[in-house]
Design an enzyme around this catalytic site. Structure first.
Site, short mmCIF file in Angstrom:
data_model
loop_
_atom_site.label_atom_id
_atom_site.label_comp_id
_atom_site.label_asym_id
_atom_site.label_seq_id
_atom_site.Cartn_x
_atom_site.Cartn_y
_atom_site.Cartn_z
N GLY A 52 0.77 -1.25 0.00
CA GLY A 52 0.00 0.00 0.00
C GLY A 52 0.79 1.29 0.00
N ASP A 111 -4.81 1.81 11.01
CA ASP A 111 -6.15 1.31 11.33
C ASP A 111 -6.14 0.88 12.79
OD1 ASP A 111 -8.23 -1.11 11.22
OD2 ASP A 111 -8.69 0.16 9.50
N SER A 112 -5.97 -0.42 13.07
CA SER A 112 -5.95 -0.87 14.47
C SER A 112 -4.65 -0.50 15.18
CB SER A 112 -6.12 -2.39 14.53
OG SER A 112 -4.96 -3.02 14.05
N LEU A 116 1.92 -1.17 12.71
CA LEU A 116 2.95 -0.21 13.10
C LEU A 116 3.54 -0.53 14.47
CD1 LEU A 116 1.81 3.24 11.71
CD2 LEU A 116 3.79 1.87 11.06
N LYS A 139 -7.13 6.46 10.58
CA LYS A 139 -8.54 6.26 10.98
C LYS A 139 -8.59 6.22 12.50
CE LYS A 139 -10.23 3.26 7.20
NZ LYS A 139 -10.58 1.85 6.86
N ARG A 173 -5.90 0.43 -6.93
CA ARG A 173 -4.66 0.82 -6.27
C ARG A 173 -4.01 2.04 -6.92
NH1 ARG A 173 -1.92 -2.09 -2.55
NH2 ARG A 173 -2.43 -4.24 -3.00
P1 XMP Z 1 -3.51 -1.98 11.14
O1 XMP Z 1 -4.81 -2.54 11.65
O2 XMP Z 1 -2.39 -2.93 11.28
O3 XMP Z 1 -3.84 -1.89 9.62
O4 XMP Z 1 -3.23 -0.58 11.63
C1 XMP Z 1 -3.10 -1.28 8.70
C2 XMP Z 1 -3.40 -1.98 7.39
O5 XMP Z 1 -4.81 -2.19 7.19
C3 XMP Z 1 -5.15 -2.03 5.85
N1 XMP Z 1 -6.29 -1.09 5.74
C4 XMP Z 1 -6.79 -0.59 4.61
N2 XMP Z 1 -6.46 -0.79 3.32
N3 XMP Z 1 -8.21 0.66 2.62
C5 XMP Z 1 -7.17 -0.16 2.32
O6 XMP Z 1 -6.87 -0.33 1.16
C6 XMP Z 1 -8.61 0.91 3.89
O7 XMP Z 1 -9.56 1.66 4.10
C7 XMP Z 1 -7.87 0.24 4.93
N4 XMP Z 1 -7.98 0.24 6.28
C8 XMP Z 1 -7.01 -0.60 6.74
C9 XMP Z 1 -3.90 -1.56 5.16
O8 XMP Z 1 -3.34 -2.66 4.51
C10 XMP Z 1 -2.97 -1.10 6.25
O9 XMP Z 1 -1.62 -1.29 5.93
MG MG Z 2 -1.13 -2.04 3.87
#
Ligand code: XMP
Ligand code: MG
Length: 185
Positions: A52, A111-112, A116, A139, A173
């Site tokens: 990504g 995200d969660s 990281l 997010k 993408r």
């Molecule tokens: P965590 O939960 O580890 O997630 O912080 C990070 C990864 O979750 C994926 N992710 C997304 N990918 N659109 C995407 O294409 C989204 O809205 C999205 N939300 C989470 C992403 O791979 C990121 O590296």
């Molecule tokens: Mg990713």
């Protein structure tokens, strides 16, 4: 490169962040990074999280005026539930030895926080001088594991977004903007 403006397909709800806003913000982040690392002795190690981050990495790194090295890693998270418990696995490591370097992790979206937090812990254990993060999208409402972000592009709501490196099942993408997906029924 602003010539191509692909129209919204019918699985996309709207453009959330347009190309010009992205470009301006990435320039601002690059300036902050140039300033913060201007006195380091070794080149800054940029470590992008595949897949990504590849477009963000390309744009950000080309705006850096400080000496830097571009590298990548690949990660897998054990499904949605697993990721929320912080279960992350390294699929492909960096080519470079990070020891003795300042490291900046370049990530598409927070995200969660499991990806990281895993990477920060892993790189801190490798004798690095510092480990910081540049995250294009955040997010905040989805955070489970707290992670410190030093360079953040945009905060977004809890919707699935695509474009600028982000995908839905490998689709969209390479859109030049960030668009919100219409959830599948
Ligand atoms: P965590 O939960 O580890 O997630 O912080 C990070 C990864 O979750 C994926 N992710 C997304 N990918 N659109 C995407 O294409 C989204 O809205 C999205 N939300 C989470 C992403 O791979 C990121 O590296
Ligand atoms: Mg990713």
């Amino acid at each position: 490169m602003n010539a191509v403006k692909p129209p919204l397909t019918d699985d996309l709800a709207r453009v959330l962040i347009d190309e010009d806003s992205i470009s301006r913000r990435v320039s601002e982040l690059a300036e902050e990074i140039n300033e913060k690392y201007k006195d380091i002795e070794e080149p800054l190690m940029l470590v992008g999280v595949l897949k990504g981050s590849f477009i963000f990495m390309a744009d950000l790194s080309r705006r850096l005026t400080i000496p830097h090295v571009v590298d990548f890693i690949a990660i897998s998270s054990y499904g949605k539930k697993g990721a929320e418990r912080g279960e992350v696995r390294l699929l492909m490591d960096t080519r470079e030895n990070l020891a003795g370097h300042h490291v900046l992790i370049v990530e598409d979206i927070l995200d969660s926080g499991s990806t990281l937090s895993y990477l920060i812990k892993t790189f801190n254990a490798r004798g690095t001088k510092s480990v910081e993060t540049a995250v294009f999208l955040d997010k905040p409402s989805r955070h489970v594991i707290p992670v410190e972000i030093q360079f953040r592009g945009f905060e977004i709501p809890d919707v699935w977004v695509v474009g600028y490196g982000l995908d839905y099942k490998e689709r969209h993408r390479t859109l030049p903007y960030i668009a919100e997906m219409i959830p599948e029924k």
